[in-house]
Design a protein around this motif. Structure first.
Motif, mmCIF file in Angstrom:
data_model
loop_
_atom_site.group_PDB
_atom_site.id
_atom_site.type_symbol
_atom_site.label_atom_id
_atom_site.label_comp_id
_atom_site.label_asym_id
_atom_site.label_seq_id
_atom_site.Cartn_x
_atom_site.Cartn_y
_atom_site.Cartn_z
ATOM 1 N N ASN A 36 15.458 -13.040 -116.962
ATOM 2 C CA ASN A 36 16.556 -13.376 -117.873
ATOM 3 C C ASN A 36 16.858 -14.867 -117.702
ATOM 4 O OD1 ASN A 36 18.293 -13.820 -115.632
ATOM 5 N ND2 ASN A 36 18.980 -11.702 -115.629
ATOM 6 N N ILE A 37 17.727 -15.383 -118.566
ATOM 7 C CA ILE A 37 18.107 -16.793 -118.461
ATOM 8 C C ILE A 37 19.607 -16.858 -118.219
ATOM 9 C CG2 ILE A 37 18.225 -19.027 -119.667
ATOM 10 C CD1 ILE A 37 15.718 -18.244 -121.199
ATOM 11 N N VAL A 38 20.012 -17.634 -117.222
ATOM 12 C CA VAL A 38 21.430 -17.832 -116.940
ATOM 13 C C VAL A 38 21.724 -19.321 -117.112
ATOM 14 C CG1 VAL A 38 23.280 -17.596 -115.239
ATOM 15 C CG2 VAL A 38 21.418 -15.902 -115.293
ATOM 16 N N VAL A 39 22.535 -19.633 -118.104
ATOM 17 C CA VAL A 39 22.904 -21.021 -118.365
ATOM 18 C C VAL A 39 24.299 -21.245 -117.800
ATOM 19 C CG1 VAL A 39 23.304 -22.768 -120.128
ATOM 20 C CG2 VAL A 39 21.516 -21.041 -120.467
ATOM 21 N N ILE A 40 24.450 -22.299 -117.007
ATOM 22 C CA ILE A 40 25.740 -22.580 -116.368
ATOM 23 C C ILE A 40 26.311 -23.880 -116.911
ATOM 24 C CG2 ILE A 40 26.930 -22.961 -114.169
ATOM 25 C CD1 ILE A 40 24.614 -21.539 -112.767
ATOM 26 N N GLY A 41 27.533 -23.815 -117.421
ATOM 27 C CA GLY A 41 28.193 -25.023 -117.918
ATOM 28 C C GLY A 41 29.674 -24.928 -117.638
ATOM 29 N N ILE A 42 30.408 -25.971 -117.996
ATOM 30 C CA ILE A 42 31.876 -25.900 -117.970
ATOM 31 C C ILE A 42 32.390 -26.994 -118.893
ATOM 32 C CG2 ILE A 42 32.290 -27.426 -115.959
ATOM 33 C CD1 ILE A 42 34.525 -25.282 -115.174
ATOM 34 N N GLY A 43 33.488 -26.701 -119.589
ATOM 35 C CA GLY A 43 34.057 -27.685 -120.502
ATOM 36 C C GLY A 43 33.031 -28.130 -121.537
ATOM 37 N N GLY A 44 32.835 -29.433 -121.641
ATOM 38 C CA GLY A 44 31.932 -29.985 -122.648
ATOM 39 C C GLY A 44 30.502 -29.497 -122.509
ATOM 40 N N THR A 45 30.031 -29.326 -121.275
ATOM 41 C CA THR A 45 28.638 -28.891 -121.095
ATOM 42 C C THR A 45 28.474 -27.438 -121.539
ATOM 43 O OG1 THR A 45 28.942 -30.022 -118.991
ATOM 44 C CG2 THR A 45 26.752 -29.202 -119.479
ATOM 45 N N TRP A 46 29.458 -26.632 -121.226
ATOM 46 C CA TRP A 46 29.440 -25.248 -121.704
ATOM 47 C C TRP A 46 29.340 -25.255 -123.238
ATOM 48 C CZ3 TRP A 46 32.052 -22.320 -125.163
ATOM 49 C CH2 TRP A 46 31.908 -20.927 -125.078
ATOM 50 N N ALA A 47 30.156 -26.101 -123.848
ATOM 51 C CA ALA A 47 30.214 -26.164 -125.308
ATOM 52 C C ALA A 47 28.903 -26.661 -125.903
ATOM 53 C CB ALA A 47 31.366 -27.072 -125.738
ATOM 54 N N GLU A 48 28.221 -27.564 -125.214
ATOM 55 C CA GLU A 48 26.934 -28.054 -125.718
ATOM 56 C C GLU A 48 25.836 -26.997 -125.597
ATOM 57 O OE1 GLU A 48 27.616 -32.815 -124.699
ATOM 58 O OE2 GLU A 48 26.529 -31.509 -123.305
ATOM 59 N N TRP A 49 25.911 -26.179 -124.575
ATOM 60 C CA TRP A 49 24.925 -25.104 -124.432
ATOM 61 C C TRP A 49 25.188 -23.966 -125.411
ATOM 62 C CZ3 TRP A 49 20.360 -25.492 -122.345
ATOM 63 C CH2 TRP A 49 20.129 -26.342 -121.258
ATOM 64 N N ALA A 50 26.429 -23.803 -125.830
ATOM 65 C CA ALA A 50 26.789 -22.628 -126.642
ATOM 66 C C ALA A 50 25.891 -22.456 -127.879
ATOM 67 C CB ALA A 50 28.271 -22.668 -127.020
ATOM 68 N N PRO A 51 25.699 -23.509 -128.706
ATOM 69 C CA PRO A 51 24.839 -23.295 -129.876
ATOM 70 C C PRO A 51 23.378 -23.060 -129.503
ATOM 71 C CG PRO A 51 25.470 -25.607 -129.710
ATOM 72 C CD PRO A 51 26.285 -24.856 -128.698
#
Lengths: 336, 336
Positions: free
Chosen positions: A37-52
Motif C-alpha cells: 500500500n502507499i502511505v503519504v504523510i503531510g501536514i498543513g500545506g504539504t498535506w494539501a499539496e498531496w491531496a489532489p
C-alpha cells in the motif's frame, strides 16, 4: 507582473522538471522493492499539496493509498496499514517541519523505509530519508508537478496509468503555460485584491481535485501570511451551514474545477450568483494549456489554481494590505 | 435552564435508549446477513455525528469502514468498495435530506441494501431503507447514542468489542448524567455567550473523537442557526496557518477531548493561553459520568460536548444575539 521574475521562474521551472529522471528512478526503485500500500504523510500545506495527487491516483488504482496527517499519525499509529510493506512518501521543502520529522523518525524506528522530497540533501529530513529527490524551489506548482510525476510513474509501472510517458513529456511545456496563464490573470488578480483584500471575512469554496489548494490558499496563505480571516468549505458541505452566512456584501471565492465534482461547484455558483454581489469565480477551465492533452487537464488543475491564487493573487493581496507575505509573528518563530 | 424542559428531555432520552433492542436486532440481522466492509453515508451534521462513531470503531476493528459524504459519493461512486457485500448505513432525522436520499436511491439501484435511522417510518428516507430504526427526537446526543449502539453491537458480534453489554447497560444512565452536566455548565454557558456571541469572528479547535462535533457546532449551529462567522480547524492543523490569526482579542474555543489526541489539544491550549485573552476551553474530562466506566468515556465525550455546546451554549447564544435558532433564510427554504 508585480514581484515576479520571469527568468528566475522559468529557470526554477526547468530545474523542477529537470528532476523528472531522478523521480522516475526513485519510482522504479520503489516498484522493484515492492509494496502493499502507499502511505503519504503531510501536514498543513504539504498535506494539501498531496491531496489532489492521492485523489487522482485513487481514480486510477485499486491499491490502498492513505493520506495521513503527520501529527495525528504519530499519535494513533495504525500498524494495520503502516508496515514494512508500505511505500511511505513525504515532503518538507524546508526539511525541518517538526511533525513530518517526528513521523519519519517513527517510521524509521519501525524499520519502515521512507521516500520523499526536500530542498536539498543536507536538510534534517534528508538525513532521515532512504530515498530522496531534491525539490529545489519548493513552490506549490513545483511540488504538485514532482508529486504527480512520482505518483503517476508508480501507477505506470503497475500498468494503471499507461499514458505516463506522454504526460511527463508534455509537462516540459507546463511552466510556459503557467507563465502565460499568470499574465492573463494579472489584471484580475489586481482587481480582486483591491476589492477584497481588506474584507473582514471571506468564504472559500472548492471541491475534489481543487479542495487541497482551496484549503491551502485559505489557511496557509491568507491566514498565515496575510492575517486575513477565512472560512474554507467544500462545495458539498457549503449547503449544510455556511450558505446561511452569504449575503450581498459577503465575499465568496469559488474555485471551479474540471473533475466530476464540477457539478457541485456549479450548484454553489448558481446559489451565490443570487445572494452575494461579491462572488469571485476562478475556473481553471478558462485557461488554455497549449501542448497538453485534455486528459491531463484535471491533473494540471491544481497547478493552474496555485499559480493564479497562491502565487499571483497573494502578491496582490500583499500590495493592497501592505502586510508582507514573509512576516510571521508565531509560525516557526519560537518553540510552541 | 433557559428554554429547557427537563421532563421532555428525560422522556425523549428514555425513548432514544428505548430503541436499544431494535438497534441490536437490526445489528444482529445485518451480522447474520454478512458484509465485507461498512460504508457510512452522511452529509453536514449527520456526517459529523457519524465521524466519532467511525473513529471509535476503527480503533477496535480491522474491518474497512468508509465514512462518505453523500453528495460526493453520488458523483464518484467507488464500486471498488461500495458493493452488494457492503453494509451501508445512513441517517437523516427529517428523512428528506436531498443528498442522502439520492445516495440511498443510488445504492438501491445498484442492488445494495441500506440500513438507517430516521424520525419515523413514514419519511421519504424510511420508504427507501431496507432496515430501519426510528430516531424519535433526532437531537445530536440521541443520534450519537443510537449510532454508537449500532456500531458497537456490530463489533460485539464480531468479537471485537466484548464489553458491549456492559456499555449498553450503562447507557441507561446517560441522560441523567447529561442533565446534571448541563446544569453544572449552565452559568458558564450564559457567561460565554454574553462574552462572545456578538464577536465578528471566532476560531473553533478540536481533534479526534471531538472533531466531528467541533465541525458541527461551528458550521451547523453557529453559521447556520446564528449567522455567526467561524473558522473550525483541527488541533493538528491549527499550527499550520490559523495560529497567525490569534491575538489578544480574538476568541478561540478549544474543545478538549479524552482520546489519544488530547496532547494535540494541550499544545493548542498552551499556545492560546499565551496569545489570546479570549480563550474558552471546554474539557469533557471536567464532567463526571456517574455509573459509566472510564473505558467508555471517550465514546461518551461527543455526547457530553454536544449537550454543552450544541444544546446549551447555542440556547444562550440565541438569548444574547436575539437571533432565533429556528430561523433560516436559505437552508431548506426553497430549491437550490
Amino acid at each position: 507582473m508585480r514581484n515576479f521574475d520571469v527568468e528566475k521562474y522559468l529557470s526554477e521551472g526547468a530545474a523542477a522538471y529537470g528532476k523528472r529522471s531522478d523521480i522516475e528512478a526513485m519510482a522504479d526503485t520503489l516498484t522493484k522493492r515492492g509494496y502493499q500500500n502507499i502511505v503519504v504523510i503531510g501536514i498543513g500545506g504539504t498535506w494539501a499539496e498531496w491531496a489532489p495527487v492521492v485523489q487522482v491516483m485513487r481514480h486510477y488504482t485499486d491499491l490502498p493509498i492513505y493520506l495521513e496527517n503527520a501529527a495525528e499519525l504519530c499519535i494513533r499509529t495504525d500498524k494495520r496499514f503502516l508496515t514494512k510493506e508500505s511505500l511511505v512518501i513525504t515532503a518538507s521543502a524546508s526539511g525541518d517541519t517538526k511533525e513530518i520529522l517526528a513521523a519519519v523518525k517513527m517510521c524509521k524506528e519501525m524499520g519502515i523505509e521512507v521516500a520523499g522530497f526536500t530542498k536539498h540533501t543536507e536538510t534534517l529530513l534528508a538525513k532521515e530519508l532512504d530515498h530522496i529527490v531534491a525539490n529545489p524551489c519548493g513552490d506549490c506548482e513545483g511540488s504538485y508537478l514532482m508529486f504527480f510525476l512520482l505518483g503517476l510513474r508508480l501507477l505506470f509501472q503497475r500498468g494503471e496509468f499507461p499514458n505516463y510517458i506522454k504526460f511527463a513529456d508534455q509537462m516540459a511545456g507546463l511552466y510556459q503555460n503557467l507563465l502565460r496563464i499568470r499574465e492573463e490573470f494579472e489584471p484580475k488578480a489586481a482587481a480582486i485584491a483591491k476589492s477584497y483584500a481588506k474584507e473582514p471575512y471571506s468564504i472559500f469554496v472548492g471541491s475534489g481535485t481543487l479542495w487541497g489548494e482551496t484549503f491551502l490558499f485559505s489557511m496557509c496563505i491568507l491566514e498565515e501570511m496575510q492575517w486575513v480571516r477565512t472560512k474554507s468549505v467544500t462545495s458539498a458541505d457549503f449547503f449544510h451551514g455556511t450558505l446561511e452566512l452569504v449575503e450581498k456584501d459577503v465575499p465568496v471565492f469559488l474555485f471551479k474545477g474540471e473533475d466530476e465534482y464540477r457539478e457541485l461547484d456549479e450548484r454553489v455558483e448558481r446559489f451565490c450568483r443570487e445572494f452575494t454581489e461579491k462572488l469571485t469565480v476562478i475556473d481553471t477551465k478558462d485557461y488554455i494549456l497549449e501542448g497538453i492533452d485534455d486528459e491531463f487537464r484535471v491533473i494540471c488543475s491544481p497547478m493552474i489554481l496555485t499559480s493564479l491564487v497562491t502565487e499571483r493573487l497573494a502578491a496582490h493581496y500583499e500590495l493592497t494590505t501592505g502586510h508582507s507575505l514573509k512576516f510571521r509573528r508565531y509560525y516557526r518563530q519560537f518553540e510552541y
